[in-house]
Design an enzyme around this catalytic site. Sequence first.
Site, PDB file in Angstrom:
ATOM      1  N   LYS A 193      44.807  24.118  31.818  1.00  0.00           N
ATOM      2  CA  LYS A 193      44.152  24.619  30.624  1.00  0.00           C
ATOM      3  C   LYS A 193      44.547  26.065  30.394  1.00  0.00           C
ATOM      4  O   LYS A 193      44.654  26.840  31.340  1.00  0.00           O
ATOM      5  CB  LYS A 193      42.629  24.516  30.886  1.00  0.00           C
ATOM      6  CG  LYS A 193      41.773  24.980  29.777  1.00  0.00           C
ATOM      7  CD  LYS A 193      40.317  24.669  30.090  1.00  0.00           C
ATOM      8  CE  LYS A 193      39.495  25.507  29.144  1.00  0.00           C
ATOM      9  NZ  LYS A 193      38.193  25.070  28.900  1.00  0.00           N
ATOM     10  N   PRO A 209      45.274  33.725  28.724  1.00  0.00           N
ATOM     11  CA  PRO A 209      46.487  32.892  28.809  1.00  0.00           C
ATOM     12  C   PRO A 209      47.383  33.295  29.982  1.00  0.00           C
ATOM     13  O   PRO A 209      47.336  34.439  30.444  1.00  0.00           O
ATOM     14  CB  PRO A 209      47.198  33.165  27.473  1.00  0.00           C
ATOM     15  CG  PRO A 209      46.122  33.673  26.559  1.00  0.00           C
ATOM     16  CD  PRO A 209      45.159  34.411  27.438  1.00  0.00           C
ATOM     17  N   ASN A 210      48.189  32.356  30.421  1.00  0.00           N
ATOM     18  CA  ASN A 210      49.179  32.577  31.491  1.00  0.00           C
ATOM     19  C   ASN A 210      48.575  33.069  32.796  1.00  0.00           C
ATOM     20  O   ASN A 210      49.220  33.761  33.577  1.00  0.00           O
ATOM     21  CB  ASN A 210      50.271  33.569  31.028  1.00  0.00           C
ATOM     22  CG  ASN A 210      50.963  33.077  29.780  1.00  0.00           C
ATOM     23  OD1 ASN A 210      51.310  31.886  29.689  1.00  0.00           O
ATOM     24  ND2 ASN A 210      51.136  33.937  28.796  1.00  0.00           N
ATOM     25  N   ARG A 211      47.318  32.722  33.018  1.00  0.00           N
ATOM     26  CA  ARG A 211      46.621  33.107  34.262  1.00  0.00           C
ATOM     27  C   ARG A 211      46.494  34.618  34.443  1.00  0.00           C
ATOM     28  O   ARG A 211      46.204  35.091  35.529  1.00  0.00           O
ATOM     29  CB  ARG A 211      47.305  32.493  35.505  1.00  0.00           C
ATOM     30  CG  ARG A 211      47.371  30.958  35.467  1.00  0.00           C
ATOM     31  CD  ARG A 211      45.963  30.370  35.487  1.00  0.00           C
ATOM     32  NE  ARG A 211      45.943  28.914  35.569  1.00  0.00           N
ATOM     33  CZ  ARG A 211      45.730  28.098  34.535  1.00  0.00           C
ATOM     34  NH1 ARG A 211      45.551  28.584  33.313  1.00  0.00           N
ATOM     35  NH2 ARG A 211      45.690  26.795  34.720  1.00  0.00           N
ATOM     36  N   LEU A 212      46.711  35.382  33.357  1.00  0.00           N
ATOM     37  CA  LEU A 212      46.512  36.838  33.451  1.00  0.00           C
ATOM     38  C   LEU A 212      45.082  37.146  32.996  1.00  0.00           C
ATOM     39  O   LEU A 212      44.845  37.790  31.976  1.00  0.00           O
ATOM     40  CB  LEU A 212      47.540  37.584  32.594  1.00  0.00           C
ATOM     41  CG  LEU A 212      48.962  37.571  33.154  1.00  0.00           C
ATOM     42  CD1 LEU A 212      49.887  38.466  32.319  1.00  0.00           C
ATOM     43  CD2 LEU A 212      48.988  38.060  34.603  1.00  0.00           C
TER      44      LEU A 212
END
Length: 208
Positions: free
Chosen positions: A4, A185-188
């Site tokens: 997700k 987003p992007n696990r940041l």
Amino acid sequence: MHRKSYEKGELSKESVNGNPLQQFRTWFYETKDAGGVDEVNAMTLTTVDAEGFPRGRVVLLKKYDEYGFYFYTNYNSDKARSLELNNKVSLSFFWPNMERQIIIKGTVEKTSDTESNNYWQSRPKGSQLGALVSNQSSIVKDRSELEDKLKKLEEEYENKEVPRPKDWGGYLVSPLSIEFWQGRPNRLHDRIRYTLVDCDWIIERLQP
Ligand SMILES: Cc1cc2nc3c(=O)[nH]c(=O)nc-3n(C[C@H](O)[C@H](O)[C@H](O)COP(=O)(O)O)c2cc1C
């Protein structure tokens, strides 16, 4: 595989409130108003027992104010016994509808009799009698033992107020640090942590 992307919000040191309890209040109501979380006040309370084992279980946050976070339980329960030996706890909330998590580190103390009595009196009679029935965390032979006890108490207190048992009441968690996590987003992800230093809240960003 379930994967997700988190896109519902962002957090920065500049945008958050200088006081973490105010920031908590903002997030609490945003989460509640957004809908989709049945019990926004459900939180995981983690304690450490005499052997050093941690144990997390869900309890309900019943109040929060400038002093901290309040919950109610049985003072003879497993958690209460752990708290007698070690009053250091963690509280955590996961609010999936807003892609948010909050982790609180703090110490607990029992609330005053007045505080516990006030909350006790606000509870429905059924919940009060349930608290009287249960020696929370101790072993019971079968369910009927509890149901029989409830029936007897229902008769006994049919026309009477139920007094608060001495072994039931509140705890106040005074926070030492509170971390707000917002999925990105992007696990940041954004992680903003408040730490109490000499009566002031220091605000820092943590790596995701
Ligand atoms: C949604 C939810 C809310 C709960 N709220 C409370 C609560 O406010 N107080 C409480 O003592 N237990 C509550 N419980 C039960 C606890 O998770 C736990 O089973 C109980 O307190 C005994 O824990 P212990 O044996 O570790 O002391 C709740 C459980 C759930 C799933």
